[in-house]
Design an enzyme around this catalytic site. Structure first.
Site, PDB file in Angstrom:
ATOM      1  N   ASP A   1       1.010  -1.302  -0.150  1.00  0.00           N
ATOM      2  CA  ASP A   1       0.407   0.257  -0.066  1.00  0.00           C
ATOM      3  C   ASP A   1       0.912   1.425  -0.142  1.00  0.00           C
ATOM      4  OD1 ASP A   1      -2.551   1.962   0.149  1.00  0.00           O
ATOM      5  OD2 ASP A   1      -1.768   1.371   1.857  1.00  0.00           O
ATOM      6  N   SER A   2       0.473   2.671  -0.271  1.00  0.00           N
ATOM      7  CA  SER A   2       1.306   3.476  -0.212  1.00  0.00           C
ATOM      8  C   SER A   2       1.358   4.197   1.329  1.00  0.00           C
ATOM      9  CB  SER A   2       0.161   4.980  -0.676  1.00  0.00           C
ATOM     10  OG  SER A   2      -0.678   4.832  -0.107  1.00  0.00           O
TER      11      SER A   2
ATOM     12  N   GLY B   1      -3.803   7.983  -4.863  1.00  0.00           N
ATOM     13  CA  GLY B   1      -5.494   8.638  -5.427  1.00  0.00           C
ATOM     14  C   GLY B   1      -4.903  10.372  -5.132  1.00  0.00           C
TER      15      GLY B   1
ATOM     16  N   CYS C   1      -4.474  -1.498  -1.397  1.00  0.00           N
ATOM     17  CA  CYS C   1      -4.431  -0.720  -1.780  1.00  0.00           C
ATOM     18  C   CYS C   1      -5.822  -0.425  -3.280  1.00  0.00           C
ATOM     19  CB  CYS C   1      -3.240   0.190  -2.465  1.00  0.00           C
ATOM     20  SG  CYS C   1      -3.368   2.079  -2.700  1.00  0.00           S
ATOM     21  N   ASN C   2      -6.758   0.623  -3.157  1.00  0.00           N
ATOM     22  CA  ASN C   2      -7.747   0.143  -3.970  1.00  0.00           C
ATOM     23  C   ASN C   2      -7.409   0.675  -5.202  1.00  0.00           C
ATOM     24  OD1 ASN C   2     -11.052  -0.694  -3.014  1.00  0.00           O
ATOM     25  ND2 ASN C   2      -9.569  -0.058  -1.545  1.00  0.00           N
ATOM     26  N   THR C   3      -6.663   2.555  -5.118  1.00  0.00           N
ATOM     27  CA  THR C   3      -6.055   3.073  -6.101  1.00  0.00           C
ATOM     28  C   THR C   3      -5.049   2.162  -7.403  1.00  0.00           C
ATOM     29  OG1 THR C   3      -6.219   5.236  -4.394  1.00  0.00           O
ATOM     30  CG2 THR C   3      -4.814   5.147  -6.513  1.00  0.00           C
TER      31      THR C   3
ATOM     32  N   CYS D   1     -11.400   2.897   0.500  1.00  0.00           N
ATOM     33  CA  CYS D   1      -9.729   3.273   0.545  1.00  0.00           C
ATOM     34  C   CYS D   1      -9.658   2.272   1.776  1.00  0.00           C
ATOM     35  CB  CYS D   1      -9.834   4.870   0.682  1.00  0.00           C
ATOM     36  SG  CYS D   1      -7.976   4.935   1.099  1.00  0.00           S
ATOM     37  N   THR D   2      -8.786   1.245   1.354  1.00  0.00           N
ATOM     38  CA  THR D   2      -7.886   0.840   2.146  1.00  0.00           C
ATOM     39  C   THR D   2      -7.568   1.774   3.683  1.00  0.00           C
ATOM     40  OG1 THR D   2      -5.765   0.840   1.484  1.00  0.00           O
ATOM     41  CG2 THR D   2      -6.858  -1.219   0.615  1.00  0.00           C
ATOM     42  N   HIS D   3      -7.218   3.160   3.542  1.00  0.00           N
ATOM     43  CA  HIS D   3      -6.370   3.048   4.540  1.00  0.00           C
ATOM     44  C   HIS D   3      -8.452   4.037   5.315  1.00  0.00           C
ATOM     45  CE1 HIS D   3      -3.575   4.913   3.341  1.00  0.00           C
ATOM     46  NE2 HIS D   3      -2.945   4.753   3.622  1.00  0.00           N
TER      47      HIS D   3
HETATM   48  N1  DGL Z   1      -5.124   3.184   0.490  1.00  0.00           N
HETATM   49  C1  DGL Z   1      -5.226   2.785  -0.863  1.00  0.00           C
HETATM   50  C2  DGL Z   1      -5.747   2.980  -1.443  1.00  0.00           C
HETATM   51  O1  DGL Z   1      -6.508   2.409  -0.493  1.00  0.00           O
HETATM   52  C3  DGL Z   1      -4.510   5.965  -0.813  1.00  0.00           C
HETATM   53  C4  DGL Z   1      -3.893   6.065  -0.373  1.00  0.00           C
HETATM   54  C5  DGL Z   1      -3.245   7.336  -1.522  1.00  0.00           C
HETATM   55  O2  DGL Z   1      -3.627   8.199  -1.940  1.00  0.00           O
HETATM   56  O3  DGL Z   1      -2.488   7.105  -1.716  1.00  0.00           O
HETATM   57  O4  DGL Z   1      -7.063   4.039  -2.579  1.00  0.00           O
END
Ligand code: DGL
Length: 271
Positions: free
Chosen positions: A10-11, A43, A74-76, A186-188
Protein backbone atom coordinates in the site's frame (compact mmCIF):
# COMPACT_ATOMS: atom_id res chain seq x y z
CA UNK A 1 11.66 -25.39 -0.51
CA UNK A 2 12.31 -21.88 0.67
CA UNK A 3 9.89 -19.88 2.70
CA UNK A 4 8.46 -17.29 0.33
CA UNK A 5 6.40 -14.53 1.94
CA UNK A 6 3.04 -13.09 1.04
CA UNK A 7 3.69 -9.47 0.09
CA UNK A 8 1.22 -6.72 0.96
CA UNK A 9 1.59 -3.36 -0.77
CA UNK A 10 0.00 0.00 0.00
CA UNK A 11 1.12 3.62 -0.23
CA UNK A 12 0.88 3.80 3.56
CA UNK A 13 -0.76 2.14 6.52
CA UNK A 14 -4.13 1.39 4.88
CA UNK A 15 -3.25 -2.17 3.92
CA UNK A 16 -2.47 -3.22 7.50
CA UNK A 17 -6.05 -4.27 8.38
CA UNK A 18 -6.01 -6.36 5.20
CA UNK A 19 -2.82 -8.07 6.24
CA UNK A 20 -4.39 -8.72 9.65
CA UNK A 21 -7.45 -10.31 8.04
CA UNK A 22 -5.38 -12.66 5.88
CA UNK A 23 -2.96 -13.46 8.68
CA UNK A 24 -5.85 -14.45 10.95
CA UNK A 25 -6.76 -17.10 8.36
CA UNK A 26 -3.17 -18.20 7.62
CA UNK A 27 -1.22 -17.64 10.82
CA UNK A 28 1.60 -20.02 9.93
CA UNK A 29 2.82 -18.05 6.93
CA UNK A 30 5.39 -15.34 6.50
CA UNK A 31 4.12 -11.86 5.63
CA UNK A 32 5.94 -8.80 4.33
CA UNK A 33 4.24 -5.41 4.30
CA UNK A 34 5.60 -2.61 2.14
CA UNK A 35 4.41 0.95 2.77
CA UNK A 36 5.35 2.91 -0.34
CA UNK A 37 5.73 6.26 1.39
CA UNK A 38 7.60 7.77 -1.54
CA UNK A 39 4.46 7.67 -3.65
CA UNK A 40 1.75 8.70 -1.19
CA UNK A 41 -0.90 9.91 -1.95
CA UNK A 42 -1.51 7.76 -5.00
CA UNK A 43 -5.14 8.83 -4.98
CA UNK A 44 -4.25 12.41 -5.90
CA UNK A 45 -2.11 11.45 -8.90
CA UNK A 46 -3.05 10.93 -12.54
CA UNK A 47 -3.89 7.42 -13.67
CA UNK A 48 -0.84 6.93 -15.89
CA UNK A 49 1.49 8.11 -13.17
CA UNK A 50 -0.07 5.80 -10.57
CA UNK A 51 0.44 2.84 -12.93
CA UNK A 52 4.07 3.73 -13.56
CA UNK A 53 4.90 4.28 -9.88
CA UNK A 54 3.18 1.11 -8.70
CA UNK A 55 4.87 -1.03 -11.39
CA UNK A 56 8.22 0.39 -10.37
CA UNK A 57 7.68 -0.21 -6.65
CA UNK A 58 6.35 -3.73 -7.13
CA UNK A 59 9.30 -4.60 -9.38
CA UNK A 60 11.63 -3.53 -6.58
CA UNK A 61 9.64 -5.48 -3.97
CA UNK A 62 9.53 -8.63 -6.11
CA UNK A 63 13.31 -8.50 -6.56
CA UNK A 64 13.87 -7.90 -2.88
CA UNK A 65 11.36 -10.34 -1.33
CA UNK A 66 10.60 -12.92 -4.02
CA UNK A 67 6.99 -13.28 -2.81
CA UNK A 68 4.74 -16.28 -3.45
CA UNK A 69 1.80 -13.93 -3.94
CA UNK A 70 1.12 -10.20 -3.81
CA UNK A 71 -1.89 -8.51 -2.25
CA UNK A 72 -2.26 -5.04 -3.69
CA UNK A 73 -3.79 -3.69 -0.49
CA UNK A 74 -4.67 -0.35 -2.05
CA UNK A 75 -7.80 0.33 -4.06
CA UNK A 76 -6.18 3.11 -6.06
CA UNK A 77 -3.24 0.92 -7.11
CA UNK A 78 -5.55 -2.02 -7.85
CA UNK A 79 -8.08 -0.21 -10.03
CA UNK A 80 -5.30 1.36 -12.07
CA UNK A 81 -2.41 -1.12 -12.17
CA UNK A 82 -3.64 -4.64 -11.41
CA UNK A 83 -3.86 -5.77 -15.03
CA UNK A 84 -0.45 -4.32 -15.94
CA UNK A 85 1.10 -6.10 -12.93
CA UNK A 86 -0.46 -9.42 -13.89
CA UNK A 87 0.85 -8.96 -17.41
CA UNK A 88 4.35 -8.24 -16.19
CA UNK A 89 4.99 -10.66 -13.29
CA UNK A 90 4.44 -14.43 -13.26
CA UNK A 91 3.06 -14.48 -9.71
CA UNK A 92 -0.52 -14.31 -8.45
CA UNK A 93 -1.84 -10.84 -7.61
CA UNK A 94 -4.88 -10.26 -5.45
CA UNK A 95 -6.35 -6.79 -5.84
CA UNK A 96 -8.37 -4.83 -3.34
CA UNK A 97 -11.21 -3.08 -5.14
CA UNK A 98 -14.37 -1.44 -3.80
CA UNK A 99 -16.83 -4.14 -2.65
CA UNK A 100 -19.67 -2.88 -4.85
CA UNK A 101 -21.06 -6.36 -5.54
CA UNK A 102 -21.69 -7.48 -1.93
CA UNK A 103 -22.86 -3.97 -1.07
CA UNK A 104 -25.45 -3.96 -3.88
CA UNK A 105 -26.66 -7.40 -2.73
CA UNK A 106 -27.02 -6.27 0.85
CA UNK A 107 -28.76 -2.99 0.07
CA UNK A 108 -32.43 -3.03 1.03
CA UNK A 109 -33.25 0.59 0.35
CA UNK A 110 -31.49 3.92 0.05
CA UNK A 111 -28.48 4.86 -1.98
CA UNK A 112 -25.21 3.04 -2.24
CA UNK A 113 -22.24 5.26 -1.42
CA UNK A 114 -18.65 4.48 -2.34
CA UNK A 115 -16.12 6.51 -0.37
CA UNK A 116 -12.68 6.45 -1.94
CA UNK A 117 -9.72 8.48 -3.11
CA UNK A 118 -10.25 10.97 -5.89
CA UNK A 119 -8.59 8.65 -8.42
CA UNK A 120 -10.72 5.60 -7.50
CA UNK A 121 -13.95 7.59 -7.18
CA UNK A 122 -13.65 9.17 -10.62
CA UNK A 123 -12.03 6.35 -12.56
CA UNK A 124 -13.42 3.94 -15.16
CA UNK A 125 -12.84 0.80 -13.06
CA UNK A 126 -15.37 1.84 -10.43
CA UNK A 127 -17.71 2.94 -13.18
CA UNK A 128 -17.59 -0.58 -14.64
CA UNK A 129 -18.11 -2.22 -11.24
CA UNK A 130 -21.20 -0.09 -10.70
CA UNK A 131 -22.57 -0.84 -14.16
CA UNK A 132 -21.96 -4.55 -13.71
CA UNK A 133 -23.10 -5.11 -10.14
CA UNK A 134 -25.24 -2.17 -9.07
CA UNK A 135 -27.19 -1.40 -12.19
CA UNK A 136 -30.48 0.25 -11.33
CA UNK A 137 -29.27 1.33 -7.89
CA UNK A 138 -28.61 4.93 -7.08
CA UNK A 139 -24.87 5.08 -6.44
CA UNK A 140 -22.95 8.09 -5.21
CA UNK A 141 -19.17 8.29 -5.34
CA UNK A 142 -17.61 10.33 -2.60
CA UNK A 143 -13.93 11.31 -2.76
CA UNK A 144 -12.66 12.02 0.77
CA UNK A 145 -8.99 12.90 0.38
CA UNK A 146 -8.88 14.61 3.80
CA UNK A 147 -9.72 11.37 5.53
CA UNK A 148 -6.95 9.49 3.72
CA UNK A 149 -4.45 12.00 5.11
CA UNK A 150 -5.99 11.84 8.56
CA UNK A 151 -5.92 8.03 8.71
CA UNK A 152 -2.32 8.01 7.54
CA UNK A 153 -0.87 10.78 9.70
CA UNK A 154 -3.13 11.03 12.74
CA UNK A 155 -4.69 7.61 13.33
CA UNK A 156 -1.90 6.61 15.70
CA UNK A 157 -1.73 9.84 17.73
CA UNK A 158 -5.39 10.94 17.79
CA UNK A 159 -7.71 9.85 20.58
CA UNK A 160 -11.12 8.31 19.93
CA UNK A 161 -12.93 11.64 20.30
CA UNK A 162 -10.67 13.41 17.79
CA UNK A 163 -11.09 10.57 15.32
CA UNK A 164 -14.88 10.68 15.66
CA UNK A 165 -14.96 14.46 15.17
CA UNK A 166 -12.86 14.36 11.99
CA UNK A 167 -14.77 11.45 10.46
CA UNK A 168 -18.14 13.16 11.16
CA UNK A 169 -16.88 16.40 9.62
CA UNK A 170 -15.50 14.72 6.49
CA UNK A 171 -18.63 12.64 6.01
CA UNK A 172 -21.00 15.60 6.25
CA UNK A 173 -21.88 15.62 2.52
CA UNK A 174 -22.64 11.91 2.75
CA UNK A 175 -24.75 12.25 5.88
CA UNK A 176 -27.10 14.57 4.02
CA UNK A 177 -28.02 11.74 1.61
CA UNK A 178 -30.43 8.86 2.14
CA UNK A 179 -27.75 6.22 2.19
CA UNK A 180 -28.43 2.51 2.81
CA UNK A 181 -24.89 1.14 2.48
CA UNK A 182 -21.40 2.60 2.43
CA UNK A 183 -18.47 0.91 0.70
CA UNK A 184 -15.04 1.69 2.15
CA UNK A 185 -13.28 1.99 -1.21
CA UNK A 186 -9.93 3.07 0.22
CA UNK A 187 -7.99 0.77 2.51
CA UNK A 188 -7.05 3.67 4.79
CA UNK A 189 -10.71 4.06 5.78
CA UNK A 190 -10.78 0.58 7.28
CA UNK A 191 -8.50 1.96 10.01
CA UNK A 192 -11.41 4.27 10.89
CA UNK A 193 -14.12 1.63 10.69
CA UNK A 194 -15.40 2.22 14.22
CA UNK A 195 -15.62 5.97 13.66
CA UNK A 196 -17.50 5.45 10.38
CA UNK A 197 -19.95 3.21 12.21
CA UNK A 198 -20.62 5.78 14.88
CA UNK A 199 -20.93 8.64 12.36
CA UNK A 200 -23.45 6.85 10.14
CA UNK A 201 -27.12 6.47 11.09
CA UNK A 202 -28.06 3.12 12.60
CA UNK A 203 -28.88 0.47 10.06
CA UNK A 204 -26.55 1.80 7.35
CA UNK A 205 -24.35 -1.08 6.22
CA UNK A 206 -20.61 -0.59 6.14
CA UNK A 207 -18.77 -2.81 3.71
CA UNK A 208 -15.11 -3.40 2.88
CA UNK A 209 -13.21 -6.04 0.93
CA UNK A 210 -11.33 -7.87 3.70
CA UNK A 211 -13.36 -11.05 3.70
CA UNK A 212 -13.33 -11.37 -0.09
CA UNK A 213 -9.59 -10.76 -0.22
CA UNK A 214 -8.85 -13.28 2.53
CA UNK A 215 -11.03 -15.89 0.79
CA UNK A 216 -9.24 -15.28 -2.47
CA UNK A 217 -5.77 -15.62 -0.92
CA UNK A 218 -6.75 -18.81 0.89
CA UNK A 219 -8.17 -20.33 -2.26
CA UNK A 220 -5.12 -19.39 -4.34
CA UNK A 221 -2.80 -20.97 -1.79
CA UNK A 222 -4.94 -24.02 -1.24
CA UNK A 223 -3.13 -27.11 -2.38
CA UNK A 224 -0.01 -25.09 -2.99
CA UNK A 225 1.68 -25.34 0.39
CA UNK A 226 5.18 -25.74 -1.01
CA UNK A 227 5.38 -22.25 -2.41
CA UNK A 228 5.14 -20.58 0.95
CA UNK A 229 6.59 -23.34 3.08
CA UNK A 230 3.22 -23.68 4.81
CA UNK A 231 2.87 -26.71 7.00
CA UNK A 232 6.62 -26.88 7.64
CA UNK A 233 8.16 -25.77 10.89
CA UNK A 234 9.16 -22.44 9.49
CA UNK A 235 11.71 -20.39 11.39
CA UNK A 236 10.93 -17.20 9.55
CA UNK A 237 7.16 -17.02 9.91
CA UNK A 238 5.69 -13.80 11.22
CA UNK A 239 5.17 -10.40 9.65
CA UNK A 240 7.67 -7.69 8.77
CA UNK A 241 6.98 -4.07 7.92
CA UNK A 242 9.23 -2.14 5.51
CA UNK A 243 9.11 1.43 4.26
CA UNK A 244 9.99 2.73 0.84
CA UNK A 245 10.90 6.35 1.50
CA UNK A 246 9.37 7.81 4.65
CA UNK A 247 12.67 8.71 6.27
CA UNK A 248 10.99 11.00 8.81
CA UNK A 249 8.17 8.58 9.53
CA UNK A 250 9.94 5.73 11.25
CA UNK A 251 8.49 6.43 14.69
CA UNK A 252 4.94 6.46 13.39
CA UNK A 253 5.53 3.23 11.53
CA UNK A 254 7.11 1.60 14.55
CA UNK A 255 3.83 2.38 16.31
CA UNK A 256 1.78 0.98 13.41
CA UNK A 257 3.93 -2.16 13.47
CA UNK A 258 3.36 -2.58 17.23
CA UNK A 259 -0.36 -1.95 16.85
CA UNK A 260 -0.74 -4.66 14.21
CA UNK A 261 1.83 -7.12 15.57
CA UNK A 262 4.50 -6.76 12.87
CA UNK A 263 8.25 -6.43 13.21
CA UNK A 264 9.44 -3.00 12.03
CA UNK A 265 12.34 -3.48 9.62
CA UNK A 266 12.98 0.08 8.42
CA UNK A 267 13.71 1.10 4.84
CA UNK A 268 13.64 -1.43 2.06
CA UNK A 269 16.78 -1.64 0.00
CA UNK A 270 16.95 -2.98 -3.51
CA UNK A 271 19.26 -5.96 -3.83
N1 DGL B 1 -4.82 3.21 0.55
C1 DGL B 1 -5.05 3.72 -0.76
C2 DGL B 1 -6.35 3.16 -1.37
O1 DGL B 1 -6.87 2.15 -0.92
C3 DGL B 1 -5.07 5.23 -0.89
C4 DGL B 1 -3.94 6.02 -0.34
C5 DGL B 1 -3.30 6.98 -1.34
O2 DGL B 1 -3.97 7.88 -1.84
O3 DGL B 1 -2.11 6.79 -1.60
O4 DGL B 1 -6.84 3.70 -2.32
Amino acid sequence: MENKPLLFYDSGAGGLPYLAAVRARLPGLRFVYLADRENFPLGEKAEEEVRRLVLHSIALAVRRFDPALVVLACNTASVVALQALRDQFPIPFVGVVPAVKPAAFSLVDGKLAVVATRQTASGPYLERLIREFADGREVIRVPVAGLVEFAEYDYISADAEQRRTVVCRELEPLLAEEVGAVVLGCTHFVLLEEEFRSALPEGVKLIDSREGVANRVVSLLNGDDTRTGRGRASRSRGAELYLKGGAGEQERYRAFARHFGLRFCGAVEAR
